[in-house]
Design an enzyme around this catalytic site. Structure first.
Site, PDB file in Angstrom:
ATOM      1  N   TYR A 103      46.473  45.379  44.726  1.00 31.15           N
ATOM      2  CA  TYR A 103      47.811  46.519  44.872  1.00 31.15           C
ATOM      3  C   TYR A 103      47.088  47.319  45.764  1.00 31.15           C
ATOM      4  O   TYR A 103      47.901  48.205  46.365  1.00 31.15           O
ATOM      5  CB  TYR A 103      48.074  47.117  43.604  1.00 31.15           C
ATOM      6  CG  TYR A 103      48.773  46.038  42.728  1.00 31.15           C
ATOM      7  CD1 TYR A 103      48.942  44.830  42.857  1.00 31.15           C
ATOM      8  CD2 TYR A 103      49.587  46.892  41.509  1.00 31.15           C
ATOM      9  CE1 TYR A 103      49.831  43.904  42.056  1.00 31.15           C
ATOM     10  CE2 TYR A 103      50.470  45.911  40.820  1.00 31.15           C
ATOM     11  CZ  TYR A 103      50.482  44.568  41.034  1.00 31.15           C
ATOM     12  OH  TYR A 103      51.187  43.849  40.166  1.00 31.15           O
ATOM     13  N   GLY A 104      45.726  47.680  45.720  1.00 29.93           N
ATOM     14  CA  GLY A 104      45.241  48.832  46.375  1.00 29.93           C
ATOM     15  C   GLY A 104      45.576  49.254  47.905  1.00 29.93           C
ATOM     16  O   GLY A 104      45.451  50.281  48.214  1.00 29.93           O
TER      17      GLY A 104
ATOM     18  N   CYS B 135      45.357  50.180  35.119  1.00 29.06           N
ATOM     19  CA  CYS B 135      45.367  50.025  36.566  1.00 29.06           C
ATOM     20  C   CYS B 135      45.412  51.555  37.264  1.00 29.06           C
ATOM     21  O   CYS B 135      46.626  52.265  37.107  1.00 29.06           O
ATOM     22  CB  CYS B 135      46.331  49.073  37.223  1.00 29.06           C
ATOM     23  SG  CYS B 135      46.306  48.957  38.973  1.00 29.06           S
ATOM     24  N   ASN B 136      44.828  52.087  38.048  1.00 28.49           N
ATOM     25  CA  ASN B 136      44.831  53.322  38.635  1.00 28.49           C
ATOM     26  C   ASN B 136      45.814  53.355  39.738  1.00 28.49           C
ATOM     27  O   ASN B 136      46.653  54.264  39.784  1.00 28.49           O
ATOM     28  CB  ASN B 136      43.488  54.048  39.197  1.00 28.49           C
ATOM     29  CG  ASN B 136      42.574  54.151  38.067  1.00 28.49           C
ATOM     30  OD1 ASN B 136      42.312  55.402  37.862  1.00 28.49           O
ATOM     31  ND2 ASN B 136      41.866  53.332  37.713  1.00 28.49           N
ATOM     32  N   THR B 137      45.756  52.208  40.442  1.00 30.76           N
ATOM     33  CA  THR B 137      46.826  52.301  41.689  1.00 30.76           C
ATOM     34  C   THR B 137      48.215  52.278  40.940  1.00 30.76           C
ATOM     35  O   THR B 137      49.067  52.953  41.775  1.00 30.76           O
ATOM     36  CB  THR B 137      46.526  50.727  42.671  1.00 30.76           C
ATOM     37  OG1 THR B 137      44.993  50.839  42.656  1.00 30.76           O
ATOM     38  CG2 THR B 137      47.099  50.938  43.587  1.00 30.76           C
TER      39      THR B 137
ATOM     40  N   GLU C 264      37.295  40.284  42.148  1.00 31.68           N
ATOM     41  CA  GLU C 264      38.418  39.329  41.994  1.00 31.68           C
ATOM     42  C   GLU C 264      37.897  38.049  42.681  1.00 31.68           C
ATOM     43  O   GLU C 264      38.144  37.054  41.955  1.00 31.68           O
ATOM     44  CB  GLU C 264      39.519  39.501  42.775  1.00 31.68           C
ATOM     45  CG  GLU C 264      40.479  40.665  42.248  1.00 31.68           C
ATOM     46  CD  GLU C 264      41.148  40.404  40.820  1.00 31.68           C
ATOM     47  OE1 GLU C 264      41.595  39.081  40.808  1.00 31.68           O
ATOM     48  OE2 GLU C 264      41.235  41.088  39.812  1.00 31.68           O
TER      49      GLU C 264
ATOM     50  N   CYS D 139      39.210  53.233  39.503  1.00 26.53           N
ATOM     51  CA  CYS D 139      39.720  51.954  39.510  1.00 26.53           C
ATOM     52  C   CYS D 139      39.124  51.057  38.419  1.00 26.53           C
ATOM     53  O   CYS D 139      37.917  51.085  38.362  1.00 26.53           O
ATOM     54  CB  CYS D 139      39.537  51.189  40.751  1.00 26.53           C
ATOM     55  SG  CYS D 139      39.819  49.538  40.892  1.00 26.53           S
ATOM     56  N   THR D 140      39.864  50.440  37.628  1.00 26.04           N
ATOM     57  CA  THR D 140      39.340  49.705  36.342  1.00 26.04           C
ATOM     58  C   THR D 140      38.576  48.335  36.762  1.00 26.04           C
ATOM     59  O   THR D 140      37.814  47.788  35.950  1.00 26.04           O
ATOM     60  CB  THR D 140      40.501  49.298  35.584  1.00 26.04           C
ATOM     61  OG1 THR D 140      41.440  48.478  36.065  1.00 26.04           O
ATOM     62  CG2 THR D 140      41.160  50.537  35.114  1.00 26.04           C
ATOM     63  N   HIS D 141      38.584  48.065  38.030  1.00 26.70           N
ATOM     64  CA  HIS D 141      37.366  46.872  38.639  1.00 26.70           C
ATOM     65  C   HIS D 141      36.223  47.344  38.615  1.00 26.70           C
ATOM     66  O   HIS D 141      35.294  46.516  38.655  1.00 26.70           O
ATOM     67  CB  HIS D 141      38.182  46.309  39.777  1.00 26.70           C
ATOM     68  CG  HIS D 141      39.263  45.490  39.691  1.00 26.70           C
ATOM     69  ND1 HIS D 141      40.588  45.887  39.540  1.00 26.70           N
ATOM     70  CD2 HIS D 141      39.327  44.037  40.053  1.00 26.70           C
ATOM     71  CE1 HIS D 141      41.325  44.834  39.543  1.00 26.70           C
ATOM     72  NE2 HIS D 141      40.655  43.769  39.950  1.00 26.70           N
TER      73      HIS D 141
HETATM   74  N1  DGL Z   1      42.367  47.892  38.964  1.00 14.28           N
HETATM   75  C1  DGL Z   1      43.013  48.182  39.770  1.00 14.28           C
HETATM   76  C2  DGL Z   1      43.066  49.834  39.783  1.00 14.28           C
HETATM   77  O1  DGL Z   1      42.481  50.353  38.908  1.00 14.28           O
HETATM   78  C3  DGL Z   1      42.801  47.681  41.096  1.00 14.28           C
HETATM   79  C4  DGL Z   1      43.949  47.715  41.966  1.00 14.28           C
HETATM   80  C5  DGL Z   1      43.911  46.659  43.078  1.00 14.28           C
HETATM   81  O2  DGL Z   1      44.473  45.755  42.756  1.00 14.28           O
HETATM   82  O3  DGL Z   1      43.626  47.005  44.130  1.00 14.28           O
HETATM   83  O4  DGL Z   1      43.371  50.738  40.668  1.00 14.28           O
END
Ligand code: DGL
Length: 278
Positions: free
Chosen positions: A44-45, A75-77, A162, A196-198
């Protein structure tokens, strides 16, 4: 679904939210959870405000259909680009008794307590950085303790996670490069938010390339879990609706077998996932 038979929803664009779910489940094992990963449309970012909002709202509605009365945007985004609209515009119309919470405010409150010199760094997706959510929220909620917020967009980090290529030379290259640029912009940073949670899944490389080992690295999982615990204690009307049979349900928009294999790596136990369309 009856009022006391409602799981808590946890949403992310992909696998990253599992780093939050893991900590929530550790702290609150008795509750039921539904996790939704929009793996087919991640990341999503790099997407526009409108698209992230549209995708996130679809996911939230789907979690409501699953019976969730409380959804965590892990998800932060999505928290940066969709949460405010969903809370202020959509919920009053589609589900006035349901709640959607994000991950940015809890992280901001924590870093404000932690920093000693007021110099905070944020690594996040391009979307979260462009939204300016962290600088704005830090300004608003840190009681003047945060004096300088320096951000760095790390657009390659989510695809690295991912695609399961953490702990490779390629991953190390991007982590080192982005951290170097961040600390060049502000060498005094004493606290770094993994916004970002990743990113906790890249913690080995982050520790390797952080220029000073004494810098606090703020991972969101435990913080969000603790804030959810406090939220439920403050809101008995929400808590009493939560079902407590320790069930977990995993939904993904991609191949469920991919999801099961990767999620097992991240969580440390096997799970069963179902494919859904949004
Ligand atoms: N885990 C999402 C976050 O915290 C990742 C967003 C993405 O898909 O780029 O922002």
């Amino acid at each position: 679904m009856t009022a006391s038979n409602q799981p808590i929803g946890v949403f992310d664009s992909g696998y990253g939210g599992l780093t939050v779910l893991k900590e929530i489940v550790d702290l609150l094992p008795q509750y039921d959870f539904v996790y939704l990963g929009d793996n087919a449309r991640t990341p999503y970012g790099t997407r526009s405000f409108d698209v992230v909002y549209e995708y996130t709202l679809e996911a939230v509605k789907r979690l409501f259909d699953e019976g969730c009365h409380l959804v965590i945007l892990a998800c932060n985004t999505a928290s940066a680009k969709a949460l405010r609209n969903i809370q202020q515009k959509d919920l009053p119309v589609i589900a006035p008794n349901k709640r959607v919470l994000g991950v940015i405010r809890p992280s901001v409150e924590e870093v404000a307590k932690m920093t000693k010199n007021g110099h905070v760094g944020v690594v996040a997706t391009s979307g979260t950085v462009a939204s300016e959510s962290y600088p704005i929220e830090l300004e608003k909620w840190s009681n003047g303790r945060v004096k300088q917020t320096t951000q760095m967009a790390c657009p390659m980090w989510v695809p690295i996670v991912e695609n399961n290529v953490m702990n490779t030379a390629g991953a190390d290259y991007f982590v080192q490069d982005n951290l170097q640029s961040l600390f060049q912009k502000d060498p005094s940073i004493d606290s770094l938010i993994l916004g970002c949670t990743h990113y906790p899944l890249l913690i080995d490389s982050i520790r390797k390339y952080i220029p000073r080992q004494e810098v606090n690295i703020i991972e969101q999982g435990k913080i969000v879990a603790q804030k959810l615990y406090e939220y439920l204690a403050r809101h008995p009307e929400m808590e009493s609706n939560c079902s407590k049979h320790s069930t977990r349900k995993y939904l993904t928009t991609e191949d469920p077998h991919f999801f099961e294999a990767r999620a097992a790596q991240f969580l440390g136990y096997d799970i069963q996932a179902d494919k859904i369309e949004l």
